[in-house]
Design a protein around this motif. Sequence first.
Motif, PDB file in Angstrom:
ATOM      1  N   VAL A  88      15.072 -12.635  -1.193  1.00  0.00           N
ATOM      2  CA  VAL A  88      14.011 -12.953  -0.236  1.00  0.00           C
ATOM      3  C   VAL A  88      12.673 -12.460  -0.786  1.00  0.00           C
ATOM      4  O   VAL A  88      12.614 -11.539  -1.610  1.00  0.00           O
ATOM      5  CB  VAL A  88      14.282 -12.312   1.145  1.00  0.00           C
ATOM      6  CG1 VAL A  88      15.491 -12.944   1.806  1.00  0.00           C
ATOM      7  CG2 VAL A  88      14.456 -10.794   1.034  1.00  0.00           C
ATOM      8  N   ASN A  89      11.603 -13.086  -0.321  1.00  0.00           N
ATOM      9  CA  ASN A  89      10.250 -12.685  -0.703  1.00  0.00           C
ATOM     10  C   ASN A  89       9.483 -12.192   0.519  1.00  0.00           C
ATOM     11  O   ASN A  89       9.692 -12.673   1.643  1.00  0.00           O
ATOM     12  CB  ASN A  89       9.492 -13.850  -1.332  1.00  0.00           C
ATOM     13  CG  ASN A  89      10.007 -14.187  -2.718  1.00  0.00           C
ATOM     14  OD1 ASN A  89      10.308 -13.298  -3.504  1.00  0.00           O
ATOM     15  ND2 ASN A  89      10.133 -15.469  -3.006  1.00  0.00           N
ATOM     16  N   TYR A  90       8.591 -11.249   0.285  1.00  0.00           N
ATOM     17  CA  TYR A  90       7.713 -10.737   1.339  1.00  0.00           C
ATOM     18  C   TYR A  90       6.702 -11.806   1.707  1.00  0.00           C
ATOM     19  O   TYR A  90       6.121 -12.457   0.824  1.00  0.00           O
ATOM     20  CB  TYR A  90       7.005  -9.482   0.830  1.00  0.00           C
ATOM     21  CG  TYR A  90       6.016  -8.875   1.789  1.00  0.00           C
ATOM     22  CD1 TYR A  90       6.437  -8.353   3.011  1.00  0.00           C
ATOM     23  CD2 TYR A  90       4.661  -8.809   1.457  1.00  0.00           C
ATOM     24  CE1 TYR A  90       5.521  -7.781   3.884  1.00  0.00           C
ATOM     25  CE2 TYR A  90       3.744  -8.234   2.321  1.00  0.00           C
ATOM     26  CZ  TYR A  90       4.176  -7.717   3.534  1.00  0.00           C
ATOM     27  OH  TYR A  90       3.273  -7.147   4.389  1.00  0.00           O
ATOM     28  N   LEU A  91       6.468 -11.984   3.005  1.00  0.00           N
ATOM     29  CA  LEU A  91       5.547 -13.006   3.498  1.00  0.00           C
ATOM     30  C   LEU A  91       4.358 -12.319   4.169  1.00  0.00           C
ATOM     31  O   LEU A  91       4.373 -12.033   5.374  1.00  0.00           O
ATOM     32  CB  LEU A  91       6.276 -13.927   4.484  1.00  0.00           C
ATOM     33  CG  LEU A  91       7.558 -14.575   3.935  1.00  0.00           C
ATOM     34  CD1 LEU A  91       8.245 -15.412   4.997  1.00  0.00           C
ATOM     35  CD2 LEU A  91       7.262 -15.402   2.688  1.00  0.00           C
ATOM     36  N   PRO A  92       3.305 -12.024   3.411  1.00  0.00           N
ATOM     37  CA  PRO A  92       2.186 -11.234   3.946  1.00  0.00           C
ATOM     38  C   PRO A  92       1.453 -11.917   5.097  1.00  0.00           C
ATOM     39  O   PRO A  92       0.933 -11.236   5.989  1.00  0.00           O
ATOM     40  CB  PRO A  92       1.272 -11.053   2.729  1.00  0.00           C
ATOM     41  CG  PRO A  92       1.658 -12.133   1.779  1.00  0.00           C
ATOM     42  CD  PRO A  92       3.103 -12.370   1.994  1.00  0.00           C
ATOM     43  N   ASP A  93       1.416 -13.253   5.103  1.00  0.00           N
ATOM     44  CA  ASP A  93       0.689 -13.958   6.168  1.00  0.00           C
ATOM     45  C   ASP A  93       1.393 -13.820   7.520  1.00  0.00           C
ATOM     46  O   ASP A  93       0.767 -14.026   8.571  1.00  0.00           O
ATOM     47  CB  ASP A  93       0.545 -15.434   5.823  1.00  0.00           C
ATOM     48  CG  ASP A  93      -0.387 -15.666   4.648  1.00  0.00           C
ATOM     49  OD1 ASP A  93      -1.166 -14.748   4.321  1.00  0.00           O
ATOM     50  OD2 ASP A  93      -0.332 -16.758   4.044  1.00  0.00           O
TER      51      ASP A  93
ATOM     52  N   HIS B  90       2.082  -1.685   8.068  1.00  0.00           N
ATOM     53  CA  HIS B  90       2.455  -0.499   8.837  1.00  0.00           C
ATOM     54  C   HIS B  90       2.996  -0.829  10.229  1.00  0.00           C
ATOM     55  O   HIS B  90       3.235   0.087  11.025  1.00  0.00           O
ATOM     56  CB  HIS B  90       1.291   0.486   8.958  1.00  0.00           C
ATOM     57  CG  HIS B  90       0.703   0.896   7.649  1.00  0.00           C
ATOM     58  ND1 HIS B  90       1.451   1.461   6.647  1.00  0.00           N
ATOM     59  CD2 HIS B  90      -0.573   0.791   7.172  1.00  0.00           C
ATOM     60  CE1 HIS B  90       0.681   1.718   5.608  1.00  0.00           C
ATOM     61  NE2 HIS B  90      -0.555   1.303   5.896  1.00  0.00           N
ATOM     62  N   LYS B  91       3.231  -2.103  10.486  1.00  0.00           N
ATOM     63  CA  LYS B  91       3.771  -2.484  11.797  1.00  0.00           C
ATOM     64  C   LYS B  91       4.995  -3.386  11.659  1.00  0.00           C
ATOM     65  O   LYS B  91       6.086  -3.034  12.077  1.00  0.00           O
ATOM     66  CB  LYS B  91       2.690  -3.169  12.639  1.00  0.00           C
ATOM     67  CG  LYS B  91       1.548  -2.250  13.028  1.00  0.00           C
ATOM     68  CD  LYS B  91       0.514  -2.986  13.878  1.00  0.00           C
ATOM     69  CE  LYS B  91      -0.626  -2.051  14.262  1.00  0.00           C
ATOM     70  NZ  LYS B  91      -1.662  -2.756  15.083  1.00  0.00           N
ATOM     71  N   VAL B  92       4.795  -4.556  11.064  1.00  0.00           N
ATOM     72  CA  VAL B  92       5.872  -5.551  10.971  1.00  0.00           C
ATOM     73  C   VAL B  92       5.910  -6.140   9.572  1.00  0.00           C
ATOM     74  O   VAL B  92       4.861  -6.470   9.003  1.00  0.00           O
ATOM     75  CB  VAL B  92       5.669  -6.686  11.999  1.00  0.00           C
ATOM     76  CG1 VAL B  92       6.657  -7.819  11.762  1.00  0.00           C
ATOM     77  CG2 VAL B  92       5.802  -6.154  13.417  1.00  0.00           C
ATOM     78  N   GLN B  93       7.116  -6.260   9.020  1.00  0.00           N
ATOM     79  CA  GLN B  93       7.319  -6.975   7.760  1.00  0.00           C
ATOM     80  C   GLN B  93       8.218  -8.172   8.021  1.00  0.00           C
ATOM     81  O   GLN B  93       9.257  -8.045   8.678  1.00  0.00           O
ATOM     82  CB  GLN B  93       7.993  -6.085   6.718  1.00  0.00           C
ATOM     83  CG  GLN B  93       7.183  -4.903   6.248  1.00  0.00           C
ATOM     84  CD  GLN B  93       7.861  -4.176   5.101  1.00  0.00           C
ATOM     85  OE1 GLN B  93       8.426  -4.792   4.200  1.00  0.00           O
ATOM     86  NE2 GLN B  93       7.817  -2.841   5.141  1.00  0.00           N
TER      87      GLN B  93
END
Length: 408
Positions: A314-319, A324-327
Amino acid sequence: MFVTTLVVGLLAVPCLGSVNPAKPQMGWNSWNTFKSNINETLIKSSAKSLVDTGLAQAGYKYVNLDDGWQAFTRDSSGRQQPNSTRFPSGMKALADFVHHMGLEIGIYSDSGIYDCAFYPGSYGYEERDAATYASWTIDYLKFDNCGSFQAGTLSPQERFLRMGDALNRSGRSIFYSLCQWGNQFPWHWASFSDSYRISGDIKSAFGEDSSGVCQSAYCLNTGYAGVSVLTMIRKMRELSRFQRPGSWGDMDMLEVGTGTMNLHQEQTHFSFWAALKSPLIIGADVNTISKVSLNILMNKEIIAISQDDAGVAVNYLPDLSTEHKVQVWGGPLASGKSRYVVLALNYGLDTTKITIPLIGLPGLNRSNLAKYTLREVWAGKVYHHGGDNLVLENVALNQTKVVVFSER
């Protein structure tokens, strides 16, 4: 000029790992719980517990001895030898026992003159040690970098390549796992191994690092030990795209079952290691592990994400995330009817609702959304899709909701 030549040369090296695994390895290792205080009785009981608990049937097949199995001197022929007090039957007999249980056995050495506890390393003895492991019918080698300061005239790349080549010529297929703590950014050069560590040693803590720990993947490798679960996940934001079948980036051993995390933290830990395609190597005492932690480690749907045929992390979805709250992370699946997985982690809020616009999930075939069943793995909840958003209610602090999209 030399650096460029070295990098190009390494990229041209075929995989020296003789296993070349299509899926991340699964097993158990003695280090996290027992450090170098291991013996024959412990290894045998742990192998038996893997079978008796059902962990072996779930896929955890490697029984790995870490540092502490060796004598402080080599034998008269220059071969590594086991501590005769701790392992009176010898390594071949122990390997036979493990194999009889239907499992495979791993061992530990170092690329320097000494290992971390100053037992003999393999520097200058790579061929002899590889042949010795093969004669003992060893299946897995964890190869460390602690002794590198005694062998610093050679680069880590050259020292690790030497052992990989020796294993390839040993006459036995031996899984080759590098343990160089992310030193010199191995995701750029370690594809000749079967797996390689991406960071310093993990700490049995969900969010608290030891002092000096590097928060990102590229920060000069400071903080070689004491990395928390959350920081290890943070590093993978930069590295998940390097994951590929045949050579897996290793986030270090699992701390599930070591008694330092609550239920949601252990579920988050296991979910991310699986979805990020890190090896699943248990670090807890499997002889005494709690039923709650055991159930986490044996969750078939999470294991299926780890062992998915696509082999894509899986890849991190910054948008879709808030620092510091939700990933929010997402990626494709290809086993059975599974086609996509989303991980949504609340790591800074009281119990909250996480709303994920499906149009923001890259790689998801949104034209066929009506054909998908959405299943929240840990709760066993099925969502009946009827809109443009995935709405996850009541996500507790440090909890991760894992949602699998499957074709109906």
